[in-house]
Design a protein around this motif. Structure first.
Motif, PDB file in Angstrom:
ATOM      1  N   GLY A  35      37.810  37.924  36.256  1.00 11.80           N
ATOM      2  CA  GLY A  35      37.224  37.835  34.921  1.00 11.80           C
ATOM      3  C   GLY A  35      37.433  36.467  34.321  1.00 11.80           C
ATOM      4  O   GLY A  35      37.033  35.464  34.902  1.00 11.80           O
ATOM      5  N   ALA A  36      38.079  36.424  33.166  1.00 11.76           N
ATOM      6  CA  ALA A  36      38.303  35.159  32.467  1.00 11.76           C
ATOM      7  C   ALA A  36      39.360  34.304  33.155  1.00 11.76           C
ATOM      8  O   ALA A  36      39.512  33.134  32.855  1.00 11.76           O
ATOM      9  N   SER A  37      40.103  34.912  34.059  1.00  8.36           N
ATOM     10  CA  SER A  37      41.133  34.143  34.736  1.00  8.36           C
ATOM     11  C   SER A  37      40.728  33.911  36.181  1.00  8.36           C
ATOM     12  O   SER A  37      40.190  34.784  36.838  1.00  8.36           O
ATOM     13  N   VAL A  76      36.071  29.243  27.988  1.00  7.42           N
ATOM     14  CA  VAL A  76      37.420  29.673  28.346  1.00  7.42           C
ATOM     15  C   VAL A  76      38.019  28.772  29.431  1.00  7.42           C
ATOM     16  O   VAL A  76      39.210  28.467  29.407  1.00  7.42           O
ATOM     17  N   THR A 124      47.291  32.177  29.200  1.00  5.32           N
ATOM     18  CA  THR A 124      47.153  33.588  28.817  1.00  5.32           C
ATOM     19  C   THR A 124      46.776  33.707  27.347  1.00  5.32           C
ATOM     20  O   THR A 124      45.910  34.512  26.987  1.00  5.32           O
ATOM     21  N   ILE A 127      43.081  32.911  27.007  1.00  6.60           N
ATOM     22  CA  ILE A 127      42.247  34.016  27.482  1.00  6.60           C
ATOM     23  C   ILE A 127      42.267  35.174  26.494  1.00  6.60           C
ATOM     24  O   ILE A 127      41.227  35.766  26.194  1.00  6.60           O
ATOM     25  N   ILE A 130      40.111  34.133  23.438  1.00  2.77           N
ATOM     26  CA  ILE A 130      38.682  34.003  23.741  1.00  2.77           C
ATOM     27  C   ILE A 130      38.055  35.353  24.070  1.00  2.77           C
ATOM     28  O   ILE A 130      36.942  35.642  23.654  1.00  2.77           O
ATOM     29  N   THR A 131      38.753  36.170  24.841  1.00  5.61           N
ATOM     30  CA  THR A 131      38.172  37.448  25.266  1.00  5.61           C
ATOM     31  C   THR A 131      38.438  38.566  24.270  1.00  5.61           C
ATOM     32  O   THR A 131      37.992  39.683  24.463  1.00  5.61           O
ATOM     33  N   ASN A 132      39.168  38.260  23.206  1.00  2.39           N
ATOM     34  CA  ASN A 132      39.500  39.268  22.196  1.00  2.39           C
ATOM     35  C   ASN A 132      40.225  40.465  22.802  1.00  2.39           C
ATOM     36  O   ASN A 132      39.991  41.605  22.426  1.00  2.39           O
ATOM     37  N   SER A 133      41.111  40.207  23.732  1.00  5.17           N
ATOM     38  CA  SER A 133      41.839  41.270  24.431  1.00  5.17           C
ATOM     39  C   SER A 133      43.228  41.480  23.855  1.00  5.17           C
ATOM     40  O   SER A 133      44.124  41.919  24.552  1.00  5.17           O
ATOM     41  N   TRP A 144      47.970  38.539  34.095  1.00  3.27           N
ATOM     42  CA  TRP A 144      47.525  37.152  34.099  1.00  3.27           C
ATOM     43  C   TRP A 144      48.704  36.200  34.152  1.00  3.27           C
ATOM     44  O   TRP A 144      48.712  35.245  34.918  1.00  3.27           O
TER      45      TRP A 144
END
Length: 172
Positions: A35-37, A76, A124, A127, A130-133, A144
């Motif tokens: 994913g984002a990582s 990201v 981390t 991420i 940016i990903t709103n996680s 991550w």
């Protein structure tokens, strides 16, 4: 060596390390996408080499690779690249303050671990933002973060081997 030769050598070295820092993530076949990582083998090697040389070299290569990523990667990725400037300059500063760090195995391993943790935390956080996680931050930080630590340690070791070889050859 004349001062102009030294300046020219450093400019060329910064340019080569920046170019490698941009090219390696594009061409390296050993890569994990999560994913984002992303984890691309040897992607940090040029920046670690710059860190081993000086804070200024780390800063220039960090800025150069970030600009390179701005041109061809999503937000990201280039924000993660920008975070590298922080740990690379900090690591270079520590080395500059105590040049024997790279001569003592325990101190070198300690430096690698410190840089890996800073690197993992910064990436981390980026991420997560940016990903709103943020809701699942604990789990993601573990997955991550651990991945980034391992990735950083491997790239540090590769860079250290290359740097020692370059140093013996008097190229740095």
């Amino acid at each position: 060596m004349k001062k102009t030769n030294s300046i020219t050598k450093n400019i060329v070295l910064a340019a080569v390390l920046t170019a490698l820092g941009i090219a390696i993530p594009m061409i390296m076949p050993v890569r994990i996408n999560a994913g984002a990582s992303t984890y691309t083998l040897a992607s940090h090697v040029p920046l670690f080499i710059a860190m081993f040389i000086s804070p200024l070299m780390a800063f220039i290569v960090g800025i150069g690779t970030t600009i390179g990523f701005i041109l061809s990667y999503p937000l990201v990725v280039w924000l993660r690249a920008a975070s590298h400037i922080i740990w690379a300059v900090a690591g270079a500063w520590l080395i500059q303050r105590n040049p024997r760090i790279l001569s003592n195995s325990f101190q070198t391993a300690t430096l690698a671990a410190i840089i890996a943790v800073i690197h993992a935390v910064l990436e981390t956080i980026i991420i997560l933002l940016i990903t709103n996680s943020v809701k699942s931050a604990g789990v993601l930080l573990g997955i991550w973060g651990l991945g980034f630590v391992i990735h950083s340690l491997i790239d540090f070791a590769l860079a250290y081997i290359v740097f020692k070889s370059l140093k013996r050859s008097r190229l740095v």
